[in-house]
Every structure is written in structure tokens, then in C-alpha cells.
Design a protein around this motif. Structure first.
Motif, PDB file in Angstrom:
ATOM      1  N   GLU A 122       0.809  -1.225   0.000  1.00 37.21           N
ATOM      2  CA  GLU A 122       0.000   0.000   0.000  1.00 37.21           C
ATOM      3  C   GLU A 122       0.845   1.280   0.000  1.00 37.21           C
ATOM      4  OE1 GLU A 122      -2.449   0.735   3.435  1.00 37.21           O
ATOM      5  OE2 GLU A 122      -1.205  -0.537   4.699  1.00 37.21           O
ATOM      6  N   ASN A 123       2.128   1.149   0.374  1.00 41.21           N
ATOM      7  CA  ASN A 123       3.006   2.316   0.288  1.00 41.21           C
ATOM      8  C   ASN A 123       3.921   2.259  -0.924  1.00 41.21           C
ATOM      9  OD1 ASN A 123       2.016   3.404   2.788  1.00 41.21           O
ATOM     10  ND2 ASN A 123       3.152   1.751   3.805  1.00 41.21           N
ATOM     11  N   GLY A 124       3.572   1.424  -1.864  1.00 41.95           N
ATOM     12  CA  GLY A 124       4.343   1.349  -3.093  1.00 41.95           C
ATOM     13  C   GLY A 124       5.543   0.432  -2.991  1.00 41.95           C
ATOM     14  N   GLU A 172       9.529   1.380 -10.902  1.00 39.62           N
ATOM     15  CA  GLU A 172       9.420   2.463  -9.922  1.00 39.62           C
ATOM     16  C   GLU A 172       8.535   3.598 -10.459  1.00 39.62           C
ATOM     17  OE1 GLU A 172      13.273   3.636  -8.245  1.00 39.62           O
ATOM     18  OE2 GLU A 172      12.509   5.701  -8.405  1.00 39.62           O
ATOM     19  N   ILE A 173       8.744   3.972 -11.711  1.00 36.77           N
ATOM     20  CA  ILE A 173       7.934   5.057 -12.300  1.00 36.77           C
ATOM     21  C   ILE A 173       6.475   4.612 -12.433  1.00 36.77           C
ATOM     22  CG2 ILE A 173       7.619   6.526 -14.343  1.00 36.77           C
ATOM     23  CD1 ILE A 173      10.695   6.066 -14.867  1.00 36.77           C
ATOM     24  N   ASN A 220       0.865   5.038 -10.558  1.00 34.90           N
ATOM     25  CA  ASN A 220      -0.342   4.332 -10.098  1.00 34.90           C
ATOM     26  C   ASN A 220      -0.783   4.801  -8.716  1.00 34.90           C
ATOM     27  OD1 ASN A 220      -0.571   2.885 -12.425  1.00 34.90           O
ATOM     28  ND2 ASN A 220       0.480   1.070 -11.659  1.00 34.90           N
ATOM     29  N   ARG A 221       0.188   5.124  -7.866  1.00 36.62           N
ATOM     30  CA  ARG A 221      -0.177   5.584  -6.526  1.00 36.62           C
ATOM     31  C   ARG A 221      -0.801   6.970  -6.567  1.00 36.62           C
ATOM     32  NH1 ARG A 221       5.009   5.014  -3.118  1.00 36.62           N
ATOM     33  NH2 ARG A 221       3.633   5.682  -1.435  1.00 36.62           N
ATOM     34  N   ASN A 222      -0.707   7.647  -7.703  1.00 35.41           N
ATOM     35  CA  ASN A 222      -1.296   8.980  -7.818  1.00 35.41           C
ATOM     36  C   ASN A 222      -2.593   8.976  -8.623  1.00 35.41           C
ATOM     37  OD1 ASN A 222       0.481  11.326  -6.625  1.00 35.41           O
ATOM     38  ND2 ASN A 222       1.863   9.691  -7.280  1.00 35.41           N
ATOM     39  N   GLY A 223      -3.174   7.802  -8.795  1.00 41.12           N
ATOM     40  CA  GLY A 223      -4.546   7.779  -9.307  1.00 41.12           C
ATOM     41  C   GLY A 223      -4.724   7.529 -10.785  1.00 41.12           C
ATOM     42  N   VAL A 224      -3.671   7.124 -11.479  1.00 43.47           N
ATOM     43  CA  VAL A 224      -3.859   6.728 -12.875  1.00 43.47           C
ATOM     44  C   VAL A 224      -3.497   5.249 -13.001  1.00 43.47           C
ATOM     45  CG1 VAL A 224      -3.462   9.011 -13.839  1.00 43.47           C
ATOM     46  CG2 VAL A 224      -1.528   7.473 -13.446  1.00 43.47           C
TER      47      VAL A 224
END
Lengths: 298, 298, 298, 298, 298, 298
Positions: free
Chosen positions: C182-184, D106-107, D112-116
């Protein structure tokens, strides 16, 4: 005719065009309308008119007289039990050839020459009509017996996907009343029943059965007892009581079956009347007998 | 058989599966493979295998012997001119019934019982095969005459839309070799020609013609002159020179016609050999004679 | 081999082709079959064959030995607790590089060179594999402890949309067994579990796990106790009782998980046997152990 | 800030939103913006903003410094010829692991963690980037030699279908700059060139190259000679004359390649400036150097 | 402004862009914002910005003052009962002409000149707004009477298909607040109610009502009692208790109706503030009063 | 009427139904047929009949007399130059209100109450009709002058996408003859011209212009010189020579413009005759004057 008269006819037809636009209409084509060349041409025209006012016609045809004629030609006597043809392997082969290879191709061709795209089907195509043996009921004195008369079939199941696929591509399906058994054997089935089952499987808006009589009589010996509208319950009752004249039984049963399976309205009309389809569908009068569910019956 | 052997067969088949995945393959089904019950079952299996490895098979069948048999049954003698059956109205009616109502329905049914969805077509369905009268060429001494032998037809035009519509819905079309003339009259057409025209109209990847011989011989009296591959130019040349044995002429002409119309490869194979379709399509050897365009000819 | 033998193999394969046409098959690729170059090529061929007989293969691969080798190369000792690699940040980084950047790209490339279109995925792509930390279970005397061993993960959720999108466009997805927290943070997950979860999420027809043993034994010390078919209940029972040999536990659990989630059948097969996938899928014998729901269990 | 100021910024951005709605924008992500954590977060935000104002961003990333670091970690010295890393098999393996397994994932994860929904790709996925060996040009006295430095590649062909398929499903493709040779070997390719080729193959509306300089100078030793806009002809001319500073050559060539292939505009911008993408795309000023075709050049 | 400030505004807007991408937003456009030319231009810009950040705006406009002006021009005095215009046939005709033929076309044209594709609709188009007569409530001493004031209407039903069809093709629907009765008669309907009903029928994400006040006050005589957020229950309660100031009643009722019908959030905002739409939608502050369902109320 | 007569009318209509099924037919609705209530109802019925026999009707209406009436009501005198209304800003505003807000909504509503789904459009909707100022031609003695008469427009361009989008969704577009200039100003355009341009832009199968005369006369003072069919060349010639009576000029020019732009046939028919549309479209006689391209002219 005057312009005003022409206008009157077309505007009379309008509500029916509205009602049936985009709807599926199953037509049982048989009897004199299939034998008499002039009537034949008129039926074809009526179907074309239905197509070009936005309906989706599906034709199921019969062919008994032609089968009898062909059997005669090869020197084979037709034998009947309780009104059903005893159908041995050879008879079935002839029946299938006549229905599929002669009558079906002829109707398809007539339609195509009038500007639509018709495609012939029979019970074997994509397993359209799954059937099993029908036993004839014979009354001997007080006894009732079921007699094996060969390849006469009952519909077990309609697989209507091929019809829908053709309708979706704007083709008119023309269907011969044969069926296929679980071992691949062919069956000859009463076209009225096939039409009824197909109307049910498609949830058709209308089932139109062309016959050689005017319609149904409450007492078939009494001309004045003609019935314009028969409810589902009445039709079922008359069949149960045996008050329907023999030849009409399959027709009324087909109507009942179609209605039970979800079809809209069913009509038994007089195919001897030129353009009877067109008159039934596009004019206020209506002709023949309609069998319908009342509000409460739906 | 060992696992290694099984693996060898399947991996040998892989490149062919890759090559034909999603491609249309037209099969002319006729001769012994259509009469012998054991061969028949094997042909059906081969077609099913083709379907389930992703090909789109289209079947065109013949039926001469069955027509002759039926004519005999009704006491009609078959007469031939230059190898072509003289086809009066009655003969044509019988031919159409046998082809469409007996043979076509039988093949459709056999396929359906093996797990695919086949649909029968004939030249009249959606005006698939437009035809005109074919005149027989007769040599009398030094004279060449064209003789009217009735309803024997040449293909004028294929309207392949109905085939494509069925293929797109995953059906296997099975086509009887009849045609329809401009006045709606029926024609009996050599099934090889129909298959060739259909392969051309569909731009098929392959045309496979099942015959009762091993293939083509450079000199058909010399067994050692067997030809594995014939180029388009060679085939055309051999036809022109008359160096192809009579019965093979329609087959070679069908190949030439298919190639000219854009089909990929064409094959004349021995239908008497069990599973000859499968061997031709899925193994390295190949069997029979292929007629192909060389790079320069494309 | 004779033609008859070739035919026999292909027709034996036909029922399986019918059954799996258009169906999704998840393959866990690992063990010797991923290390031995000859076996590797054969696995690729088998997958290609599955693709060209109409299946939709999805590959999940492992990579433990390669991770160990890379860690060694950078001078890092691999430590294991209860059979699981202690995975600190650096180890995880190496693991991800090896799995995604080396093994995954290699398999993708091998497939593409054989005529299909493969695309590599890992747990981070479109959030495919959501994971959380897995604690190792350690037995100290009579005590059971849960020990944090770093970035070893359990699957929480599969987001299968990206797989479905690729399958719909005819790509073969090749999936590395990493997950994202959940934290990447990255997690290394046992590929058997990932394969099981993906088979469940896709409702796959089949899950095939390639191992380095023949299958499951009722008593893993007794060669004669080999099990061909294990029911869902039996498999669950054997896991609970601890009667499955350590290395096979994740495999059996993956099967159970896939079946519970709706997959069809699951198979643990011997990847050391050349073309074991092909033999399992296309021949009657079957190989290895299948874990399936009985009728009552579905 | 006042409401009026907020309004001013948003309405200034409007014409750019209009212009780029639904358009593909290729971003070469590299340099400091990929190393500095704060800058990294801002680049991600900018890309998300582009996505949610209707653009279709495609990311191509670099990774040289990370490769060098990893090689060092395993005790391998990086050697350079004419500014290009000599890339033996082991180096290539490390490069691919770092690019695909570390930087790309990593990118993808950050996005993905920012909603896309981002999906990683590399040159091998669906044969995206077909490459061949690039020979280094070495000047020895007056002689020019081409030297084999291993797996450094030139793009031969982009197969953009997988990118288009992902864009059509609303994914953001993130592409590692590797390529695949005809024998399946991996190549390390300058990410600027990959970005340029992909912009060309997609007919992108914009190519944005993030660098560690302000832009291009007419004379790179003279700060005052900064160029805001360079035409296609000027850019080509400056490359030919050698008046572009070494490190900028691939960037200008990437722009020229993209424009030649049909991309709209190209921009070399200063990735060290926080939110430089956003400022370039959504404000009037623009930043860095744009290379564009003039009307006459199109 | 500095670049940093510009960046701050755009990144502040980002979460809102994410949230509303692809969502339907209904805007009631009326009051000063529709009269003042400068405000008008700003509202149009805000709508365009919403469109190009991926929203699907639907505009419903009012027009009372313009109707009054036109009636005056033809020498007809406007009479009001309980705040509602007495609407005889002639008045209705004028109202419809002004709303549909003047105001609607003007808004459509303004939008189109700014780079989008707007299409005007009114209650008669595809039977969008079905209405019936609204009776005015008149208080005479202690008595309450319902008075017929002519063609003032209540919405009975929205047929939103035409709106959805236009949105799907990327058009911006601009809707005049007229309705059609069962005999085809026209009705003038309060635009707030029409907007509320349309937001409900579309399940809109947001309903934005532009007014000429700052928002709602708990006690509308006390400036300090301003309400930022009103729950569904509170709003319903305040209407019931009569604690909402007369002119705001339709607005609050429209919000309640929209929420009851499934819309997301509703906002009453000050249209006199330039770019109030933009500030409400894209900044953290929000302006005006929002009426929303709490978690428990959903 | 007898059944036979009804049948005769319907079968007479069949070829026309075939011909126009699925085709676009543009109808210019104006003159008496738009004023007389009985005629109005009949036109609506005819359009409905066209719709339900599969045509795609598109209506363009006029409205001169209603504009004059409204101007009078507000005390404004209509002034005409060369037959064209001098149209200042106020006049244009009134014209637009009457055309769009009164006449268009009325026709839309009438259609919808008869069972179809009509949607009103005007020149501003999605920039349907782009226009520029039309200068009136004035003859003063031997001099010809062009006079600015305000907002009377000529069509520059039709953007038919919105019409096509509505037709594709089964709506009937009803179009008011206004246009929009490059600065957003409104123009009043002769509805005949708008209809002609729209028929051209849509490549309509038919353009039907309802007028208040029987058709065209070769010499408009000689009743016996009535013309049933006019070729494109003849029509062009008669316009050039000035032999067409003033009021008919826009109609003939509209026909010529439609034909030039690709429309099929054009018809000038007498709208005073009840059901003239229906008689023209569905009967053999045809009425009025048709302007068509001969084979050579196409």
C-alpha cells in the motif's frame, strides 16, 4: 381511384406501420396460397411490403401436397393414420428433398427476385429444430393406442440463434418444417407447430397462419358462429373439449403455443383471399380469427 | 505410440496452425469421400479439426452419383453429352432436390453432430450463385458445335456476403452447387467450378479439391510423371494444350480460376486416402498436386 | 511415422481442442523447465501450440535460482527462514530486477520470436498484484512464532483488467511474481500462489503448474502411492493434516485457491518431461496430478 | 493568492487544454528530474495533470547513472567510447535489469499511486522496439573508424500497436529504452532516440525532452545566444555543421526525427526546474527550446 | 505572477480534475451572470474549461427578466401571484419565444464561438420535459387557496435520452426551461426546478446553481449565519419550517430533488462573483453553500 | 372502399417504399401547408408515414408570414427591397424568436405527439448553418446596385454532423432557417435555400419543396405550359434567362443547388393539396414539377 382514396388507404395503414416497425412477424405459409400461382405471387408481394415497412418477417412453409405428388411419381402410395402420413425412411427422404430442395428454394428464389435477400433454413441448419418421434393416437373402439408411424416429429426445442443472426443482417429466413433427432435422423413436422414454436422462441410480435378456411367457428357446422377473436383460455378450452374441427386443431394449438411462449398476437387467416396478409396487417378490418391473450391472461 | 512420437506429430502441425489461423479454406467435397461411409466420417473429423485450430472452413459439395440414382428411381435415364448430363426441367428439379434436400442436409447434420454449427446454403440463398446456361461443346468430325443441354450452368457471379455473414458468426457454410438464372430458373453446376469461384470471391487462403485420383500427371498415361507442384502458367498451358485428362479439367480450371481471383494456394488431393485433408493441411509431406502462383506470377 | 499414426495423434487431440477453444489457461512456468535451454524451447513451443489452437494462455513465471545467483554475484548471501528467503530492501531490489528485467523479458522475447505477441507484466503494472507482508512461521520447540523476514508478500488482491485487455487484443501476458504494497513497496511472492490467484481472478479453464516432480504422492516416501486425481476436499484435507511434502504445499494450495475462486481444473505436472504441457493438454493420458472439484463440490 | 490570480492562471491554461485534448504527448523523462526525489514527485504530478486534462501521455525514461551505479556494485568498471558505454553481454544484462526491473517499475508504481493506471513496457514487449547494433565513431588523427562497442543499439523500427492498445484503454505506457535484435539479443538505446522514434511512430502532438540544461544555444559557449525556437531546417543545419554541443546532439536529433516522422512540435526543456512540464504545456511563456517545422517545412 | 504561483494553482486544481473527469455536471445559469456581459463571458469560459478538463457540462438557463422586457415591448403588463407570473396563452407564447428563440440561441452561439459544440434543447425536443399545470398557493387570511395562473408548469417527467445522446457525441446541451403538457401545450417552468430534475434524471455528479446571493443563511436576516454545508436532512427541515428566504426556496428544493434522485453534490453559488463556477469547481475553498447527503443519508 | 382497392393502393406504394427505405429525404415545409391547421395535420401525418416506411425525413421550415405578424404586434412595419425583408437588429431578433421559439417548437411538438421523436435545430446549433450577409440587387433604370438590407443571409457552409448524429439515433431533425455569421450575429435565410443546401450536404435521396402553386410553367402566364420534369440544364437555363416567375426562383435555385451537391431528385409540389407529400412519394402519378439530372448530367 381518386387521390383522396389513395390517401385514405395509406393513412389507414399508418398506425399498423408504427406498431410493427422493427418487430418480428412469423408467417406460416401453406395451403392454396402455396399452390395457386397467382396467390403465391401476392403472398410474396405482401411479405415484401411487410419487410419494407420495417417488419422482420420469418416464413415457415408447409408442403404436404407436393410430398404426396412426388411419392406418387416414384410409385409410392401415401398411407395415413389419424390424418398423419406414415413416414418410413424412404418417405422421409422424399419429404425432406421436396420440402428443402424444391419448395424452400422456390420460395427463397421468388422473394429474392422481388428485391429482398431471403435465405432458406431447415431443421438441421445450426440444429434449428430439435425433434423426437411423434406417436399417432388411434382410437379402436373404446381403446386409445399410440402407434409408431415412423419419422413424424414433435418439436422438442428451437435453437433460434441462426434466425436472429440472419434477421440482424436484414435477411428474410424461410424455414422448411423438418426436424433433427438425437441420432441425426430427419423428421417431418406439421408446419403449423413449427411456426408456433418459432414464434414462441423469437417472442414474435405476431404469428400469421395462412389456411384454406375463413377462420374458426364456435360450431364448425354453423356458418353464423364465426369467431373474430378467441382468448387464450377459450382456445385452450375448445381444444380440450374437442370442439375444434380436426384440420384446425394444429393451427389453434400453434397459436396457443406461440402465446404461451411469449408471442404477441396470433391470427388464423384465409389464404385463399388474395393479399390476405396485407389486409390483415395493414387495414382496420382484420380478417379471419385472432387468438390473443386478454390483459388478465398476460 | 510413444509420447515423443505424439509430440513430434503435434509440433510438426504447429507451423501450419500458425499459418492458417483465422484464414478461410474452401473445401470441394465429392467423389468417393462422399459415398464411402467411413471416409465420410473422416472428412467430417478433418473439417472439425480445421475449425478448432482456428480456420474458417467453407464446404462446397458435389452429388452426381446420387442424382443419377434418384433419376433411375423415378425411371428416368440419364443422358450425357460431352460428359455433361442433359438436364431438362424434371431432371433439374430432381437434381436440386437431391443436392439441396438430401446431400446438403446430410452433411450439415453430420457436422452439427460433431460439435460445430453448420448451415446449408445453395445458389438461391441470398442470390449466392448467379448462373447462366452452359452450352456443351460437341466435336462432329472437324466441326465444333455448341449444344443446348438444358439447365447446366456456368457461374456468372458469386454474391459472397451471406457466406461472410455466417463465417463472422462462427458458422460453417455448406454449399450445394446450384445456381439461379436471371428468370429464377435453377441450374446444376459442376461443384469444382463453384468451389473455385467461391474461393476467388472470398480471397480464400486455400482451395482443397477432393478427387478420386492421386493428383495430376504430366502425361496421364505415365504413372511416373506425377506432378507435386504446378505453377499457374503451367496449369494454364496444360489446359490450353489439352494435356490434362478429361475428368481433371474442371479441377485444374477451378484452381486456375481461384488463383486468378486472389486465392492463396490450391490443392488437388486424393479423397480416397483416409484423412487426406488433415494430412495435406497439417503435415510436412503434403499430398496430391498443388497449383500455385510463383512469386513472379502474383 | 506412418500417416495413420499422424492422423491418430491429431484426432486424439481434437476433443481437447474443442474443449479449450477460446478458453483461458494459466501456466505457472518454473523449475528445471525454466533453466534447461532445451526444455525451455519446448515449453515455448507448447504455449505457441496452445495459442494457435485457440486457447488464451497466461504465463506466470518464477525465478528463485536466478535471484540467488545474482545475489551471489554482488556478494550477498541468501538466508532462508522456514524455506523463505529473508528479503531486505537490497535483496528485494535485486529480486525485482532479476524477475522483471531479466527473466520476464527473456520469456517475452522467446515467445515473440516464435510468432506470437507476448507482453510482460509485473505486480505493479496497473496495480495487477496487490500484496502485503508475509510473516514466516517458525517452530521453536513447542512454540510457534511469526517472524518478519522482510519483503516476502502474500497476494491481497488481483486487478485482472490489464490481463483481460491484453487477451482481448490477442497478446499473451507473461507475469513476474512481484507485488506492490500500500506504500508502493515491492514484494517477492511465490509464483505458485500468484498463478493460483490469477487463475481464480480470471475464472480460468485450467491452471497448469510445472514442477520438478512427477506429481503428488499420498505418502511422499512411497513411490507407489502416486495420485492421478485429487478432489478439492482431499487436497484441503491433506494440507490440513500436513501430509503433503513441503515443496508441494504452495502448489497444492495454489490449486485449491484457483478452484475456490472459480477456475475449472488444476494440474501439477512434471516440467522435466519434454513437452509435458502439450501431453497434458492434448492427449488422453494426462500426466501428473490433477486437483479438481467433484460434481458435488462445485 | 487571490481568487482573481487563481482564475488568471486557469484561464491562461485553457487554450492549451483545448489544443491538447485527446492528443498524444511523448515525454522523455531523464536527467536530474529522475534522480532528485522532489523533482521526481513533481514530474509525476505534471503527467497526472496532463492525463486529467484529456491528454494521452506516453513516458520514455532513461537510466544511465543507475546502470553505472549497479555495475559498480558488482565490481564492473564502465568504459566509454565516444561517449557511449561499451556494453558486453554482462553489462547489457545489468542495464536491462536496471532499466526494466528497477527504474521502469518504480515510475509505473509512482504513477499508479497517484490515481492513474500506468503499465510498463520495454523494447521486447510485443516487439515494440526493433534494434540493431550501433557502431561508435572514433576519430584517430585524420582517420574515422567505426568501432563495435557491443550491445548499444539503433532503432530500426517501432511497432506501436501495443502503445495504441494501452492508450485506447486509458493506460499510461511507461517505456524503458531497450531494443530487441533479430536474434533476440537485447540492446541498450539512448532514450532520447527511442522517444523521438516513438513520437514519430505515434504521430504525437508533442515531444517533450527533459534535460539538465536550459535549452539550446546558438553558440553553446555564449549564454546570451539562447534559442527559443529552432526551425526544422536550422536544427538539421546545426547538426550537420557540428555547432551543437555534444550532449545535446541526441536530443536535437530526436526532435528532428520526430518532426520528420509526423510529430507536431518538439521541446527541449529544463528538467531541473520544478514543474517544468506543466509550465511548458499550460502557460504562455513556454520554457526551453522548441524545435518545430515552419509552415513551409510541413 | 511567478511560475511557482502558477504551478500552485494548477496543482491545487488537479484533485478536482481527477474527481470530475468524465462526469456529468448540470449548471443552472441565471441571474446577473446571464445579464451582465462581462460575467456572461466568464461563465462561458468556465464551462469551456470544465469541458476541456473532461467534464460533461449540461446547461439549464432561466430568463425571467428578458421575458418581462419583451412583454413590456408588446405593451403587456406582467402580473404576479405569489411570486409567479400569471401566464396566459399570449404570455406563454412570448415566454417560449424569448427563452428558446433568443436566450437559448444566444448561449449556444457564445459557446460555439469559444471552441466547443453546443446544441440548444427545450422541453419539447424529443419530449424532454413533460409538465403539467402548477397551481399558485395563495394565503388569504387563514385560508390557503390554489389558484390557476395559466401556463406555469411543474415537471412531471424528464426524458433524458436526447441529452445522453448529445453528451455521448461530445455536444454540450443547453436547455431552455419550458415543458410540454399532455395536449401539446407549452409551460413555463422555474429553471431551478428543471435543473434539479435533469440532474436527478442524469444522476449528475454535481448540480451548480448560479444565484445573485452568496448562499444560504441559517437566519437570512443575520449575515453571520452563513452556511457552507447543509445536509439533506437539514435542507428538507428548513424548507418544511419555512426558514428559507422566499427566492431561495426553489433553489434549495432543486438541490433536494437532485440529491433525492441520485445526483452527487449540489451547490448554490454566487453568480455575481466573476468565475464563480471555476472557483467552486477547481479550488479548495469552494464558495457558496453546498447541499449534500451525509454518509448516513446515502 | 373494397379490399381490392386497398390492396391496389398499398401495392402501388411498394416500389416507392423499396426505393426510399433507409434514405434521407429533405422536406421544405412552408406556405399554406404551414398556416392552415387541417393541412398542417396532414403534412405531419405524411412525414410520420415516411418515417415508418423506413425513410429518414429532415424538415426545414419557413415562417415569413408569422414574422410579419409578430413585427406588426410590436408596432414595427416590415419593409421589403426586391422582395426581401429589410432586417435590422430588432427585426432579426423578432425573426429568430418567431422561427426558433414559436414555429420550430410547434412543429417539433406536433410530430412528437404523433409517435415519433423530433428535435428542433437552428443555424446556431453546433454551427449548423454558417452564413454571411446577402446584398439585395436593385435595378434603378439601367443601373444595378447591391444594397445592404441588414441581417438577410446567404448560406456559406452547412456543418451537417449534428443532423447525421440525430438521424443515426432515429430522431427527426426540424430545422429553422437561421444562420450564424463569423461574429456570432444571426441571419434570416430563405428556407428554400437552406433546404437545398442541407439536401446537398447530406447527399439526400430527395428534396421536396412544398409551395403554394402547382409547379413550374414554361411560360408562367400560360397554364397549359406546365412542366412535369425539368432537367438540370433546363432549370439552370431558365434561371439564367429569367424565365422563371419571381417567387419560384429560390425554389428552382434550391433544386439546382441540391442536385449540384449530390442530392438524388428534387420536387416542387403543391402544398395546398392535402397529403401532397404522400401522393408525391407513394403513388405513380407524382405531382408538381420534378427537377432532376438526366443520365448525362450525372
Amino acid at each position: 381511384m381518386t387521390n383522396a382514396e389513395k390517401v385514405a388507404v395509406l393513412t389507414e395503414a399508418l398506425p399498423f406501420m408504427k406498431q410493427f416497425f422493427g418487430k418480428t412477424v412469423v408467417i406460416k405459409y401453406g395451403g392454396n396460397a402455396m399452390i395457386n400461382a397467382a396467390l403465391k405471387q401476392k403472398v410474396i408481394e405482401d411479405i415484401i411490403l411487410m419487410k419494407f415497412t420495417g417488419m422482420k418477417p420469418v416464413i415457415v412453409h408447409g408442403g404436404g401436397p407436393e410430398i404426396t405428388a412426388m411419392l406418387k411419381q416414384i410409385g409410392k402410395q401415401s398411407e395415413f393414420v389419424s390424418g398423419l402420413r406414415v413416414t418410413d425412411t424412404e418417405t422421409m427422404e422424399i419429404a425432406e428433398m421436396v420440402l428443402v430442395g424444391k419448395l424452400n428454394t422456390e420460395i427463397v428464389s421468388l422473394l429474392n427476385r422481388n428485391g429482398v435477400k431471403a435465405v432458406g433454413l431447415n431443421g438441421k441448419d445450426a440444429n434449428l429444430t430439435i425433434a423426437k418421434k411423434h406417436l399417432a393416437t388411434v382410437y379402436e373402439g373404446t381403446q386409445v393406442k399410440e402407434v409408431d408411424i415412423g419419422y413424424v416429429g414433435d418439436v422438442i426445442k428451437i435453437n433460434p440463434e441462426i434466425i436472429s443472426a440472419l434477421l440482424a443482417q436484414d435477411y428474410i429466413p424461410v424455414i422448411a418444417p423438418t426436424g433433427v433427432g438425437e441420432n441425426g435422423e430427419s423428421f417431418n413436422i406439421n408446419a403449423d407447430y413449427v411456426a408456433g414454436e418459432i414464434a414462441a422462441a423469437l417472442g414474435a410480435e405476431k404469428l400469421l397462419l395462412l389456411t384454406d378456411v375463413e377462420g374458426i367457428y364456435r360450431d364448425y357446422k354453423d356458418q353464423s358462429s364465426f369467431i373474430s377473436t378467441l382468448t387464450f383460455a377459450e382456445a385452450t378450452g375448445m381444444i380440450a373439449k374437442g370442439s375444434i374441427e380436426g384440420g384446425m386443431v394444429p393451427k389453434v394449438e400453434a397459436c396457443v403455443r406461440a402465446l404461451a411462449g411469449g408471442a404477441g398476437k396470433t391470427h388464423i387467416i384465409d389464404g385463399r383471399l388474395p393479399h390476405s396478409l396485407l389486409l390483415e396487417v395493414f387495414t382496420n378490418e382484420g380478417i379471419g380469427t385472432e387468438v390473443v391473450k386478454t390483459k388478465g391472461e398476460r
